[in-house]
Design an enzyme around this catalytic site. Sequence first.
Site, PDB file in Angstrom:
ATOM      1  N   GLU A  54      -6.037   0.889  -0.305  1.00 56.06           N
ATOM      2  CA  GLU A  54      -7.203   0.183   0.235  1.00 56.06           C
ATOM      3  C   GLU A  54      -8.177   1.164   0.839  1.00 56.06           C
ATOM      4  O   GLU A  54      -9.391   1.042   0.693  1.00 56.06           O
ATOM      5  CB  GLU A  54      -6.755  -0.851   1.280  1.00 56.06           C
ATOM      6  CG  GLU A  54      -7.851  -1.819   1.708  1.00 56.06           C
ATOM      7  CD  GLU A  54      -8.688  -1.366   2.909  1.00 56.06           C
ATOM      8  OE1 GLU A  54      -9.685  -2.029   3.210  1.00 56.06           O
ATOM      9  OE2 GLU A  54      -8.358  -0.327   3.536  1.00 56.06           O
ATOM     10  N   HIS A 100      -2.718  -4.420   3.471  1.00 52.15           N
ATOM     11  CA  HIS A 100      -2.525  -3.174   2.721  1.00 52.15           C
ATOM     12  C   HIS A 100      -1.546  -2.242   3.429  1.00 52.15           C
ATOM     13  O   HIS A 100      -1.498  -2.158   4.650  1.00 52.15           O
ATOM     14  CB  HIS A 100      -3.858  -2.494   2.385  1.00 52.15           C
ATOM     15  CG  HIS A 100      -4.608  -1.906   3.544  1.00 52.15           C
ATOM     16  ND1 HIS A 100      -4.393  -0.620   3.994  1.00 52.15           N
ATOM     17  CD2 HIS A 100      -5.611  -2.408   4.314  1.00 52.15           C
ATOM     18  CE1 HIS A 100      -5.220  -0.369   4.998  1.00 52.15           C
ATOM     19  NE2 HIS A 100      -5.960  -1.433   5.223  1.00 52.15           N
ATOM     20  N   ASP A 116      -3.890  -0.174  11.365  1.00 53.73           N
ATOM     21  CA  ASP A 116      -4.697  -0.425  10.162  1.00 53.73           C
ATOM     22  C   ASP A 116      -3.888   0.088   8.979  1.00 53.73           C
ATOM     23  O   ASP A 116      -3.887   1.290   8.720  1.00 53.73           O
ATOM     24  CB  ASP A 116      -6.039   0.287  10.286  1.00 53.73           C
ATOM     25  CG  ASP A 116      -6.908   0.158   9.038  1.00 53.73           C
ATOM     26  OD1 ASP A 116      -6.542  -0.599   8.126  1.00 53.73           O
ATOM     27  OD2 ASP A 116      -7.949   0.828   8.983  1.00 53.73           O
TER      28      ASP A 116
END
Lengths: 351, 331, 353
Positions: free
Chosen positions: B198, B63, B166
């Site tokens: 996400e 993502h 992330d």
Amino acid sequence: MELKKLIVDLSGLMSIGGFERFEREKLISLVGDEFDENYLDKVGNQIFVKKCGKENAPKIMLDAHMDEIGMYVTEILDGGFLRVINIGGIDTHILQASDVIIYGKEERLFGVIASTPPHLASGDGKKLPQIDELLIDTCLTKEELESKIRVGTPVGFAPKYTEILNNKIMGKSFDDKACAACAIYATATTPREQLAGDVYVMLSCCEEVTGMVAPGAYALNPDYAMSIDVNLGRVPGTKKEDTVELSKGPSITISAVTDRKLTNMLIDVAKEKEIPYQISVSPTHTGTNAVSIQLAREGIPTVDVGLPLASMHTYNEIISLDDTKTLCDLISAFITDEKIAKEYAQGGLVL
Amino acid sequence: MYNTLKTITLVHGVSGKEHRVANTLKDMIAPYCDESHIDAMGNFIALKKGTSANPKKVLLCGHMDEIGFIVNFVEDNGFIRVAPIGGINWVACAFGEVVSEHGVHGVLVPNSGTKASDFAPDLFYIDIGADNKKSAERKVKIGDTFVLKSNLTKLNANRVVGRPLDDRAGCGIVLEIAKRIAKELVADDVYYVFSVQEEVGCRGSKTAAFAIGADVSLTFDVTGTGDTAGSKPMAVKLGGGAAIKIKDASVICDSEIVDKLSRISKEKNIKSQLEILVYGGTDTSSIQMTGAGCRAGALSIPSRYIHSGVEMIDMNDYKACIDLAVEFIKE
Amino acid sequence: MKLHGRELLEYLCQKFGPTGFENEVADAIVEQLYDDCDKIVKDSFGNVYALVKGEGNDRVMISSHMDEVGFMITDIDGDGYIKFANLGGIDPKVLYGKQVILGNEKIRINGVIAAKAIHHKRREDRFSVTPIKEMYIDIGAKDADEAKEYVNIGDFGVFNSDFVFFGTDNKYAKGKAIDDRAGCCAMIETIRKIRENNITLPFDTYFCFTVREEVGLSGARVAAEKVKPSRAIILESTAIGDIAGAPAHKRVADVGSGGVISLMDRSTIYDTDFVNFTLDTAKNNDIKAQVKRYVSGGNDAGHIHKSGKGVKCVAISMGTRYLHSPACVASMEDYESIRELVFAMLKNMKAEV
């Protein structure tokens, strides 16, 4: 085919969420011959098909979930102990000093969930240790364990089925494999020529965790469906309005989120055929697969049916075999009813 | 590998505003795919066609979006009140340097005297150095997004620290896989999905997966580790190799994919570990459940201090994820 | 039929013998020993005495208790659910969800200990131990009248638990009532071994199978007064904590390291010479034995050593994990060590009178 044996055989299979296919061969050998087809869909739902032999027949879906609650190994410790986490909402009150089976790839191992000796217990003894604090004792060495199992290996409660009074039986995982057995039995024993449509029995995956029935219903695209799951049985300390009674027949759910017309039609059929049933009211959510099925594609009319069960999410769930018999009658009535088939055939409204 | 990752990491892309990341990736992946497009949600999807006459569809996903803040309100004194986008750890963000999508710098601070245990979104504001509302509004308007300043630094022993690993690490892995298999004859269609949103509930991957209707999917995202001081027991370690996901709170991965990845890891001598995460969720769940669903697996990059400004990964794990995925696809 | 070793242990453990209702166990023991001893009698309490005659006037007592932890029915409610109390110290955490067998002199019936499902519990109760007063036993009865056709207030219950051999080389046993049927089993096999080897001991040996140990009102007290031994060997089971993560000083003993010899517990300080004799005998005969490394519990020795003019006692225990639960776990190697040690001790003991 014998209903009680089928219920016990199915419930005894290991089918913890994520491992529903673990004993698939055995499942197929138990019931495969009774159906025209059986297959796994894309996400692993097991489907058994019985055709009615008529052209343009409606597609009827019977859903019961195949998965059961259980555990996964998270850590292998010195001295042959294991740490685990729960898969599905296990009642943690039951865990200590219970028998488990660790399902290694090649071999099944026996184990016991350790209880804490009193002189090692901390606090005032009122706090219940949660599952990640408990240990499973295998009496094997760490080396032996590491050669047989790994992180993620499923751990299930040992099956032990015992009958009690009034044709009741207790043991693991009647939630929801007793219902799965009823769906299979009812479909298998109903003569083909009486079926009002082609019947697809879907033993769906992962209901206790994430729920895989939605993609299953999407792919199958039935005309109408029945979702069959266990329903909380009345026991001391519970409220009448939250529960159903054992030995009084299956429950039919009335809810704002299931198909009212189909529900009413099923109730009419039950009355007409004098099948005992009870009404269960779940105003905003059935807590079962019914809602997910209902919302698949353009909407699938779904009725929610329950089998009364006491001690849910323990390894000694109690059901009445009389109820399973009447549940089969109700399912059989549902899949043979021409009025329902006519009402819901071909998806209704087309834009 | 590191430089590519750094390039992707430094682009601003809060959930809902991922287009800069998409454009960056678009240029980078172009030589390695047959076609690509951006869908209605903003997902960037690239395709490498398979050689088979009847190809299966493999979906690889990372993502693009990162967590951040959205401007709610500008106070008379020029302080900017924000709401969180995604799972913000306020303790990790307090007194952090933040940057808006338009390059405005500021600091995110709690109201004076707030105890860490009381931290809540309404007790934070961003100070961009403006002395009143008017001057603040020349630089920032309601709806602008801020993120903790992006950065990436090499540490010892092949480890890197920064943000937002992330999940730019996942994007980087998907990109590297595309590079590696570009020249290979792969029977299946391989879809590279760089998903949006996400962090706010796996929204982008849902529509991307529906449109593709994949047979098999692999998702690449970060996962927590059990090797930090005082951490809860968890088998995953930084440097322990690619983490083959068995489950997290949102998904149980397909057991056959787990077995296959484990086997390949052993056969090809690629370092891996098994992951059971008791919290959290990733695109894996939405991909698994969309439409008729698909067989879903995930390779996670072990990461310490997720959702802080100092997310740390080991580049050996990163490489192991790529190696393992490439072998998986080749099979 | 005469059973041996593992089969005998399983047979005894699966008997229905809660404290105060030991007859079924007693009958099984009499049946197993009928041909093997010089005399076998039962007293009014229910204790069973098996005599192996020797020479001289000295008497040695060997004792194990027949009873197991269990339940007594205290009430049957209007819907036919059964309320119960524990017989012996059972952790409420091991009760919930377990299958049980209820019964009296005439009948046995299956049931399960239950409480309302987790779905109906208040959130805070999900994390606290369910007190025994909130549990009930479900036998499937449709109402109180039907329940009362099968069971009465004052009837007994025990766990219904499969007996399983498992672990490395299947040398571990899991089941209910290992405390203290393992001791009973060892005594039966010791008597047979004395017979098979045609040994005449320099004292009479009274093997006492006692009642009511688990609630502290020991049948052994009566037995000791009756036998009037000079020395007594008490075979017991002791809770041990050799589980992962347990601090070393609280492990008590280790499964697989032989019989556990007590120096002191909450009811007895054991005779030093007799304890040393026991440890020496183990060492000289290459039998595994270990000293209990924690002061806890108590057993029939508490009554026996204070009986009459006083009795020198030694207690040899089977280290048992998860004691007083349906899933006691013990090692068959430990069982064999204890059996061999008792036999070796008898062979080496001299008459004291």
